[in-house]
Design an enzyme around this catalytic site. Sequence first.
Site, PDB file in Angstrom:
ATOM      1  N   THR A  40      33.319  38.221  51.021  1.00 33.70           N
ATOM      2  CA  THR A  40      33.674  37.219  49.179  1.00 33.70           C
ATOM      3  C   THR A  40      34.718  37.381  48.187  1.00 33.70           C
ATOM      4  O   THR A  40      35.563  38.431  48.018  1.00 33.70           O
ATOM      5  CB  THR A  40      32.413  37.203  47.598  1.00 33.70           C
ATOM      6  N   ASP A  85      35.811  42.179  53.271  1.00 31.72           N
ATOM      7  CA  ASP A  85      34.652  42.044  52.690  1.00 31.72           C
ATOM      8  C   ASP A  85      34.767  40.759  52.824  1.00 31.72           C
ATOM      9  O   ASP A  85      36.031  39.694  53.045  1.00 31.72           O
ATOM     10  CB  ASP A  85      35.209  41.919  51.026  1.00 31.72           C
TER      11      ASP A  85
END
Length: 1170
Positions: A449, A447
Amino acid sequence: MANNTADHPPGNSVVADGNQEGDFGITVMDLRELMELRSGEAVTKIADSYGDVQGLCRRLKTSPIEGLSGNPVDLEKRHTAFGKNFIPPKKPKSFLALVWEALQDVTLIILEIAAVISLGLSFYHPPGGDSELCGETAPGVEDEGEAQAGWIEGAAILFSVAIVVLVTAFNDWSKEKQFRGLQNRIEQEQKFTVIRKGQVIQIPVSELVTGDIAQIKYGDLLPADGILIQGNDLKIDESSLTGESDQVRKSLEKDPMLLSGTHVMEGSGRMVVSAVGLNSQTGIIFTLLGAGDSDEEKKIKKGKKQGPPENRNKAKTQDGIALEIQPLKSNEAAESEEKEPEVEIGKAGLIMSAVTVIILILFFVIDTFGVQGRPWLKECTPIYIQYFVKFFIIGVTVLVVAVPEGLPLAVTISLAYSVKKMMKDNNLVRHLDACETMGNATTICSDKTGTLTMNRMTVVQAYLGDTHYKKVPEPDVIKPSTLEVMVNSIAINSAYTTKILSPEKEGGLPRHVGNKTECSLLGFVLALKRDYQPIRDEIPEENLYKVYTFNSSRKSMSTVLKNTDGSGFRMYSKGASEIVLRKCSHILNMNGEPRIFKPKDRDEMVKNVIEPMACDGLRTICVAYRDFPAEAGEPDWDNEADILDELTCICVVGIEDPVRPEVPNAILKCQRAGITVRMVTGDNINTARAIATKCGILLPGEDFLCLEGKEFNQLIRNDQGEVEQERLDKVWPKLRVLARSSPTDKHTLVKGIMDSTVLETRQVVAVTGDGTNDGPALKKADVGFAMGIAGTDVAKEASDIILTDDNFTSIVKAVMWGRNVYDSISKFLQFQLTVNVVAVIVAFTGACITQDSPLKAVQMLWVNLIMDTLASLALATEPPTESLLLRKPYGRNKPLISRTMMKNILGHAVYQLTIIFTLLFAGENFFNIDSGRNAPLHSPPSEHYTIVFNVFVMMQLFNEINARKIHGERNVFEAIYRNPIFCSVVMGTFILQIVIVQFGGKPFSCTALSIDQWLWCVFIGVGELLWGQLITAIPTHRLKFLKEAGHGTHKEDVPENEMNEGDDEIDHAEMELRRGQVLWFRGLNRIQTQIKVVNAFRSSLYPGLENPESRNSIHNFMAHPEFVPLSEEEAQIPEREESSSDEVVMEIQPIPSSSTGGAEAPDVSHETSC
């Protein structure tokens, strides 16, 4: 009311006091019966018995708004009345039960029976049994005491068996204790949000009590049963209890019952806790399952998995997060690790031991009754049986040493040790096998974030009132009406649990609580010198009319308010800018008035505002609103497509989420270690590309793909919309960034990479995820990493490892530990197999030639103890080093025993066997002592055989130091001081050996040795280290006869495998040998390349002159192992340079056209002249 709120009079907001008189107005059984009802039945029951949920709260003496008081007396009273939120774990097995399990080992049982028979016969002296016709039993009258001491060997074997059993039981006990410690740690990690004294606080789930008011949100796993008080768009996945995969919509009117162990898939709300622990629905099921626990534990204990990895046996903890206890096997690697070598060696040992016994018995029978022509006398029968028992014990001893029982122990110790240490590196391992699998990871899908970035978001740019502000504007430049609507929109259309609190330390940064994107917007409001809290106080959460919570398909959040003046409704929206802008028909201009916003305007805005923001690595969020006039009547709120349309854009903000400073270096380490990092994010493609470049995922000049989810799906799906592996195989090798991706895209990518066979080695995929919808991808991946801070409970439950700091650097640490586990097991195997080979051959050959094993049963058991328990402890606890990240991953099919290891095992076995046999057949002359060969039954221990035993153990001891290196490194003492366990095991074994030899006497078949003899034994042992250096100097590729062992799946031996030998196996000797030849090879390669180019031109100009034989000979010359591209660690010549020139040559050969040949030629010369 559409937002599902329980009405409550103001008087009920008083905090429940713990000192109230009397019992509660409801019993545990009442609540249990209530929680067994569903849907309409439950609503009717609540209405009939308590009036409404409010009435139930009054009975439980709690306030729906203020919650409980938190008074210890009140909490204790609730514990007594309704129980604690704790499901007691099964009792651990007692030490005696573990001893009994250890005693079930077949070889130990055989040894025990043989020892008991030997013991019984030693006490039975029939009349006439001492007749000379019965053969020799003792050397003479002076040793009569020794002859009577025949029982000692039997007793010593039983004693040794007892020691082995106790050690095994202790290991199992400590292992179980560690697992329980891990389980407790996972339970402590799990917290839940409740309201007490009007304050929103997080408490461990075990502290929840009946009557608590709990806040629930998207991604939570409910730790107790409850009844809904207020809910926004709440959907629950109850499949864990009901088996139904459909999400159940919860509301006060239709179905307010919330059950423990279920997942919140959408929305948010508040519930009153109605049942905890054993009284909750999960607790009741656990009570019913209690009977089947012991069977399940046995299966887990044996490390057996049933069905695919998704359906593994789970020991569920009280908070619903499951812990899988599988100490011994991972899906692929450890199965080959444990099963194959162990079973094969065991079979070989069984055959060897059977042959030994048969040869000994035949030799004895032929010699006694044939050659010497003695009759079988009745009184001699016990003596003969004693001989047969002795032969049987020798045979069993060969078997005991042949079977490497220490391998499962080494795997377990290594994993348990790593898991414990990984906690300090912020990796909470939930499934032990993941730890080792991570070492072979070839791809990480991460990912963006929070993992690659700091997850501390700040608004740094804004487009407001037709103006693009490159920094946060002053409030006086914004039209007051625009500012008003924007502040209201942000304050109301955010989760009320999201807040910005004052810093913990003076001068520190404000604390962000809740969703980080919403925190950045609230920070923007504060930067504009406005406050969001008074607005929330004026419009509490209960007054929100309808909430469309954020989810991965909407990519937006909207909140509807009913206007107090009766003028209809107003809806505030926010979400991904390109998605929300597509639904906007108006935009506020510089005067704060809505003007028409056409598709042409939108495209211009995307080009001039959103793309420049995204290229700066900013996340863009659009804030908008819509009014629904009263005249048009109440809209159909369920028709989302019509509701979320005709919006008026207020502003677009650019949010910065800085890359974690340590991430670029961590990604560089991954790339060096042969691991490809791919970013999979829901963000805009330009933002994703900018962040990926900052992180080092995208490198300048590299051929890569950055795709959006939609484009990705078009490339990999056929006309019917089905994913095709062939299409996917064309995309994923170059794919580095997948933006605007849905959880389905993530799952498809992970599955596609794992199933792909397009590359030479099958991929091992690790995935990070934090959201509920990441669950399928986390579960599918070989290793799933969930975020400990930002991750939802659903993601954590689907994961194998929880990153307690949400940091990508911790993943690199996990790779290092995983590789260390693999290497530790290989080190142990290298050591143990050397001992096995030598001990079995010595016992077998010695027994066949001298009718007696040079190594006695008790001595073999001691050697077995050194090999198994102590060596596994020493070699499986080596700490990892950064150098582990300098090699490529082994991949799925890498054999556990490499060719270098095979070279070491056979090389050391040759040395040890030469020494042992020299001592066995000529040792008495060298040391000037009596020979111990052909000694009669019950004869006293000889110096000769004691020296053989002592030398054997000394060689193992020093070979244990050699075993610390498995890739042919020269310095076997490197960082030995970093492993105190290893040092203490080696020293402890040495001291114990001195005690056994000097004071062991008859039980250990030893006699005390002199200082000179001891020095010779140690000197021969040290010879192992010198011999090790000699073996290291022999390049592995020269030893063609060596084969790898312990394959997962065998591949056909092809020349390419030989060529790539240097890639997947480090051989330092080979590298050293090559260093002197580097320039020579380089020059030779250049000449060859030029010949190739000339041949290519010639063959294209004069096809008739092409000679296939000569081409093949040159090809073979190039493929000779001496011309393998050098390993990555060879700094002077990067691997890429040589291998690429190789590839060019191979490509040129079959090219018929002159133009292509001409085009290739400059490339070739460029490659070779680098």
